[in-house]
Design an enzyme around this catalytic site. Structure first.
Site, PDB file in Angstrom:
ATOM      1  N   GLU A  46     -45.002  -1.083 -30.765  1.00 45.20           N
ATOM      2  CA  GLU A  46     -45.766  -1.250 -32.017  1.00 45.20           C
ATOM      3  C   GLU A  46     -45.795   0.055 -32.813  1.00 45.20           C
ATOM      4  OE1 GLU A  46     -47.081  -3.939 -33.506  1.00 45.20           O
ATOM      5  OE2 GLU A  46     -46.687  -5.381 -31.912  1.00 45.20           O
TER       6      GLU A  46
ATOM      7  N   ARG B 160     -72.646 -19.558 -32.694  1.00 51.19           N
ATOM      8  CA  ARG B 160     -71.946 -19.567 -33.993  1.00 51.19           C
ATOM      9  C   ARG B 160     -71.612 -18.155 -34.491  1.00 51.19           C
ATOM     10  NH1 ARG B 160     -75.883 -23.553 -34.690  1.00 51.19           N
ATOM     11  NH2 ARG B 160     -75.020 -25.632 -34.507  1.00 51.19           N
TER      12      ARG B 160
ATOM     13  N   ARG C 247     -50.449  -9.105 -45.053  1.00 47.21           N
ATOM     14  CA  ARG C 247     -50.719  -8.910 -43.619  1.00 47.21           C
ATOM     15  C   ARG C 247     -49.540  -9.374 -42.771  1.00 47.21           C
ATOM     16  NH1 ARG C 247     -56.362  -9.489 -40.258  1.00 47.21           N
ATOM     17  NH2 ARG C 247     -55.429  -9.095 -38.218  1.00 47.21           N
TER      18      ARG C 247
ATOM     19  N   HIS D 154     -41.095 -12.770 -30.564  1.00 43.44           N
ATOM     20  CA  HIS D 154     -41.809 -13.910 -29.977  1.00 43.44           C
ATOM     21  C   HIS D 154     -40.825 -14.848 -29.282  1.00 43.44           C
ATOM     22  CE1 HIS D 154     -45.333 -13.200 -32.958  1.00 43.44           C
ATOM     23  NE2 HIS D 154     -45.511 -12.545 -31.836  1.00 43.44           N
TER      24      HIS D 154
ATOM     25  N   LYS E 198     -58.507 -10.557 -35.675  1.00 43.64           N
ATOM     26  CA  LYS E 198     -57.855 -11.764 -35.153  1.00 43.64           C
ATOM     27  C   LYS E 198     -58.290 -11.944 -33.706  1.00 43.64           C
ATOM     28  CE  LYS E 198     -53.572 -12.294 -37.762  1.00 43.64           C
ATOM     29  NZ  LYS E 198     -52.099 -12.266 -37.700  1.00 43.64           N
TER      30      LYS E 198
HETATM   31  N1  GLY Z   1     -51.013  -8.419 -35.116  1.00 42.24           N
HETATM   32  C1  GLY Z   1     -50.831  -8.751 -36.460  1.00 42.24           C
HETATM   33  C2  GLY Z   1     -52.089  -8.851 -37.248  1.00 42.24           C
HETATM   34  O1  GLY Z   1     -53.118  -8.403 -36.798  1.00 42.24           O
HETATM   35  O2  GLY Z   1     -52.088  -9.391 -38.314  1.00 42.24           O
END
Ligand code: GLY
Length: 365
Positions: free
Chosen positions: A178, A114, A240, A251, A136
């Site tokens: 990026e 967990r 964000r 994409h 993420k």
């Molecule tokens: N790659 C975009 C983010 O981390 O929100």
């Protein structure tokens, strides 16, 4: 070494600079065991540096190369291997590699027992400036990319810029896509990153991977990402989502070209597209439209769709409508008088102008 704080709760630091990998040990001091997840070629180069910085027993767990291995079965393999080795909840995982390793090991760490702590140790430019920061984590399903994941902030990130010297040229350039995005996120008059000026004078040195400049550029990008993540850690307010500048078309292009375009190459074309789209919507002047083309071009990135006859605007529009951010229609992050904003369903004429800016003509010219 530059140390940048990501002010989430709890906060953590991103160490950027040559030799940073030796700092992993300090982040996991007092842990009983530390699992290092990597891929063979990366482990061959860097695992020993990481292991020798850690006092506790370590083990290296390898996963395969490529997006195809960023999947639930790899997560299961990793978790079962962790269990057989005796990794417990108070121990830690180190993700040593590019975005595929960071996302997969990060997700395994998020769900194993967990949630165990993870240190992100990115070894690609793309992962250093983006994927490794902000928590993420995700894996792919046959139905789409990053469909299963979790927010799991690392306890620290070490971005060792020495590792960038050995990247394949195309992989390095992909990271520059990026970097171009960060340079274009702000109005040039109030650009807090200084990236536009730096790129104007230092492009050749950056393409030559001059170490001091590279560390500086990575640190400037990380500062932007850290600030945005701290203001909207779970991507709830739209702040964000601005990190996806250029990504809606990118994409779609990645899917349409079945990943023959790298992420950064697709982002570069996506940046040209949104610059023109913002111009077509009269949100920005021609100077901004031109800058969204000039910066990716100066970094040797593509600024038009390759083989434009192989893909249509209609196909790309339909792929873009399936984008995660879309809330029914087409959503783009666009520059404008108030900075970056999410804009839904821009006018057809503006879309046409944007497609033409990247070499896609809706009716055959
Ligand atoms: N790659 C975009 C983010 O981390 O929100």
């Amino acid at each position: 070494m530059t140390s940048i704080t990501v002010a989430t709760e709890p906060a953590y630091t991103v160490e950027v600079g040559p030799g940073a990998l030796a700092q992993v040990g300090a982040l996991v001091a007092d842990r009983r065991r530390v699992a290092i997840v990597s891929q063979q070629a990366i482990a061959d180069r860097y695992a020993e540096t990481v292991r020798s910085s850690i006092d506790a027993p370590t083990e290296v767990f390898l996963m395969g190369d490529g997006e195809v291995h960023k999947c639930l079965s790899t997560v299961e393999d990793l978790c079962r291997s962790f269990a057989r080795w005796g990794l417990l909840r108070g121990d830690a995982v180190v993700a040593l590699g590019g975005g595929v390793v960071g996302d997969t090991a990060g997700f395994a760490a998020a769900v194993y027992h967990r949630g165990v702590e993870v240190v992100q140790a990115p070894t690609t430019l793309l992962a250093m400036v983006d994927a490794a920061i902000g928590g993420k984590t995700a894996v792919n399903l046959a139905e789409g990319k990053n469909l299963v994941g979790a927010f799991h902030q690392p306890i620290g990130v070490v971005a060792d810029t020495d590792t960038l010297g050995s990247l394949e040229p195309r992989e390095y350039r992909s990271g520059l896509g990026e970097v171009a995005k960060y340079a274009l996120m702000f109005d040039v008059a109030e650009d807090p990153t200084g990236l536009v000026d730096l790129l104007r004078t230092g492009t050749t040195s950056l393409l030559d991977r001059e170490p001091a400049l590279l560390a500086d550029v990575v640190a400037r990008c990380v500062k932007v990402k850290a600030d945005v993540v701290a203001r909207d850690p779970h991507e709830r307010t739209g702040i964000r989502a601005t990190l996806n500048l250029g990504h809606t078309l990118a994409h779609a292009l990645e899917i349409a070209f079945e990943h023959r375009l790298t992420h950064g190459e697709a982002v570069a074309i996506g940046l040209v597209f949104v610059g023109a789209l913002a111009g077509g919507c009269e949100r920005v002047g021609i100077d901004v439209v031109d800058r969204f083309q000039a910066i990716p071009a100066s970094l040797g990135l593509p600024v038009a769709v390759p083989e434009p006859e192989s893909v249509s605007a209609a196909e790309l529009l339909s792929l873009m409508a399936r984008d995660k951010k879309a809330s029914g229609g087409l959503t783009f992050v666009l520059p404008g008088p108030m900075g970056l904003e999410l804009v839904e369903d821009p006018p057809t004429a503006a879309l046409r102008y944007a497609f033409e800016s990247v070499g896609i003509f809706q009716e055959k010219p």
